[in-house]
Design an enzyme around this catalytic site. Structure first.
Site, PDB file in Angstrom:
ATOM      1  N   CYS A  67       5.339  -3.823  -9.731  1.00 51.37           N
ATOM      2  CA  CYS A  67       6.014  -4.870  -8.967  1.00 51.37           C
ATOM      3  C   CYS A  67       6.195  -6.118  -9.835  1.00 51.37           C
ATOM      4  O   CYS A  67       5.263  -6.553 -10.513  1.00 51.37           O
ATOM      5  CB  CYS A  67       5.199  -5.215  -7.721  1.00 51.37           C
ATOM      6  SG  CYS A  67       5.993  -6.496  -6.691  1.00 51.37           S
ATOM      7  N   CYS A  71       1.807 -12.087  -7.230  1.00 50.58           N
ATOM      8  CA  CYS A  71       0.796 -12.340  -6.197  1.00 50.58           C
ATOM      9  C   CYS A  71      -0.594 -12.205  -6.837  1.00 50.58           C
ATOM     10  O   CYS A  71      -0.941 -11.143  -7.382  1.00 50.58           O
ATOM     11  CB  CYS A  71       0.945 -11.353  -5.053  1.00 50.58           C
ATOM     12  SG  CYS A  71       2.615 -11.323  -4.337  1.00 50.58           S
ATOM     13  N   CYS A  74      -2.945  -9.110  -6.204  1.00 53.23           N
ATOM     14  CA  CYS A  74      -2.394  -7.755  -6.122  1.00 53.23           C
ATOM     15  C   CYS A  74      -2.542  -6.950  -7.407  1.00 53.23           C
ATOM     16  O   CYS A  74      -1.995  -7.327  -8.458  1.00 53.23           O
ATOM     17  CB  CYS A  74      -0.924  -7.818  -5.734  1.00 53.23           C
ATOM     18  SG  CYS A  74      -0.217  -6.171  -5.449  1.00 53.23           S
ATOM     19  N   CYS A 111       2.052   4.138   8.148  1.00 51.43           N
ATOM     20  CA  CYS A 111       2.665   3.023   7.436  1.00 51.43           C
ATOM     21  C   CYS A 111       2.948   3.422   5.996  1.00 51.43           C
ATOM     22  O   CYS A 111       2.094   4.016   5.333  1.00 51.43           O
ATOM     23  CB  CYS A 111       1.739   1.813   7.457  1.00 51.43           C
ATOM     24  SG  CYS A 111       1.228   1.313   9.122  1.00 51.43           S
ATOM     25  N   CYS A 142       5.919   2.615  10.331  1.00 51.48           N
ATOM     26  CA  CYS A 142       5.839   1.258   9.814  1.00 51.48           C
ATOM     27  C   CYS A 142       6.155   1.310   8.325  1.00 51.48           C
ATOM     28  O   CYS A 142       5.834   2.300   7.656  1.00 51.48           O
ATOM     29  CB  CYS A 142       4.441   0.671  10.053  1.00 51.48           C
ATOM     30  SG  CYS A 142       4.198  -1.003   9.401  1.00 51.48           S
ATOM     31  N   CYS A 202       5.027  -6.806  12.040  1.00 53.87           N
ATOM     32  CA  CYS A 202       3.621  -6.740  11.647  1.00 53.87           C
ATOM     33  C   CYS A 202       3.435  -7.820  10.586  1.00 53.87           C
ATOM     34  O   CYS A 202       3.998  -7.714   9.496  1.00 53.87           O
ATOM     35  CB  CYS A 202       3.288  -5.356  11.088  1.00 53.87           C
ATOM     36  SG  CYS A 202       1.606  -5.197  10.435  1.00 53.87           S
ATOM     37  N   ARG A 274      -5.347  -6.566  13.665  1.00 54.11           N
ATOM     38  CA  ARG A 274      -5.874  -5.483  12.840  1.00 54.11           C
ATOM     39  C   ARG A 274      -6.928  -5.990  11.859  1.00 54.11           C
ATOM     40  O   ARG A 274      -6.685  -6.912  11.083  1.00 54.11           O
ATOM     41  CB  ARG A 274      -4.765  -4.779  12.062  1.00 54.11           C
ATOM     42  CG  ARG A 274      -5.301  -3.643  11.174  1.00 54.11           C
ATOM     43  CD  ARG A 274      -4.205  -2.873  10.488  1.00 54.11           C
ATOM     44  NE  ARG A 274      -3.367  -2.201  11.459  1.00 54.11           N
ATOM     45  CZ  ARG A 274      -2.041  -2.249  11.477  1.00 54.11           C
ATOM     46  NH1 ARG A 274      -1.395  -2.953  10.583  1.00 54.11           N
ATOM     47  NH2 ARG A 274      -1.359  -1.600  12.398  1.00 54.11           N
TER      48      ARG A 274
END
Length: 329
Positions: A67, A71, A74, A111, A142, A202, A274
């Site tokens: 990616c 972040c 991550c 998901c 999801c 979500c 969650r």
């Protein structure tokens, strides 16, 4: 000060669905005495949910690593050396095998996550086929694929997508200390596109990244002030991964995490909250307090994208010990 006196400062009785939460009000919730906060969260949870039911989801990384975002938490960022290798998008048959296994293990929602800044249209064609296939198995669907345009959101809706995950991560003020490759407005725009397309939202965040109490209040206040509350609110505890900038971050006090769950429950009474990433390192007692505070969903299975998660046997043993049962669709 009694609980009744503590609650006099709020604009409306706790438990009502509101979209005008102020930062000060949310901050005041965080500062309630712990027994009072837990009592209110549990009371409000019971107004809208069966307190012994827990929604079970499974999360699969359908495209891992590489990616371009930065972040700080991550391990899938191409900017950090974490040992996560970039992989291609999974094939449809492989995804459906995982979905069948998840359903057999008790999951009601499947998901799919891809480490993209945003999906390309050719990739979206393949993801839409995955959504259609998983939906045909009788599972809720999801996806989390990064930023979406309105037209992409509509395509996902047309394929039968039930939920789209796109977290705010933290407060608007602390966001720049965690991510520089996109701005907060980008996240809000994607949420708007998802909502306008008719897909359930979500959206939650991560705590324990070095933010202050005011930032945790800011995250919850932002979520609770959206025009429509997210149907699902994942609250993640930072998983510290070697190679990321947050690898050496100090551990958040578990009771502060429980407080965050409780405040999310109070401010978004009808949302499923969650208990998400970070459970691998949580004690059973901490998780039990989170369920008491209104958490009523978990991710099930040994891995969340690339980070560890409790095994199914361990989770089922805990749910059984607490007298909790999987929520049916």
């Amino acid at each position: 000060m009694s609980l009744a006196q503590s609650l006099q400062s709020f604009e409306a009785p706790l438990g009502q669905v509101r979209h005008d939460w102020t930062r000060a009000e949310v901050g005041a919730l965080f500062k309630l005495p712990f027994p009072d906060l837990m009592f209110e969260a549990a009371r409000i949870h019971r107004l809208h949910f069966d307190p012994v039911e827990v929604q079970i989801s499974t999360l699969l990384s359908i495209k891992t690593g590489g990616c371009p975002e930065d972040c700080a938490y991550c391990p899938q960022s191409a900017q950090y050396s974490t040992g996560v290798k970039a992989e291609k998008l999974m094939e449809l048959d492989a995804v459906l095998r995982e979905a069948r296994a998840a359903k057999a293990a008790g999951a009601s929602r499947f998901c799919m996550g891809a480490a993209w800044r945003e999906p390309k249209d050719r990739d979206l064609d393949r993801v839409c086929a995955m959504v259609e296939g998983v939906k045909a198995l009788g599972l809720e669907t999801c996806a989390t694929l990064g930023m979406l345009t309105p037209s992409q959101a509509l395509r996902l809706k047309g394929s039968g997508l039930d939920y789209y995950n796109h977290n705010l991560d933290t407060s608007p003020e602390f966001y720049g200390a965690i991510i520089t490759t996109r701005v907060y407005r980008d996240r809000l725009d994607t949420l708007g596109a998802v909502r306008d397309a008719g897909i359930n939202v979500c959206c939650g965040g991560i705590v324990g990244m070095g933010e202050g109490a005011e930032d945790r209040a800011g995250l919850i206040a932002t979520l609770a002030s959206l025009p429509v509350h997210p149907e699902s609110v994942p609250i993640n505890l930072l998983v510290r991964v070697e190679g990321t900038p947050l690898a050496g971050q100090a551990t958040l006090d578990p009771l502060e995490f429980v407080r965050t769950i409780a405040v999310a429950r109070i401010t978004m009474p009808k949302s499923v909250v969650r208990l998400s990433a970070g459970r691998e390192d949580m004690s059973e007692e901490t998780q039990a307090l989170c369920f008491l505070a209104g958490a009523n969903s978990i991710f099930y299975g040994p891995k969340l994208l690339t980070t560890p998660n409790p095994g199914r046997d361990r989770d089922m043993a805990l749910l059984d010990k607490l007298g909790l049962r999987p929520m049916e669709r």
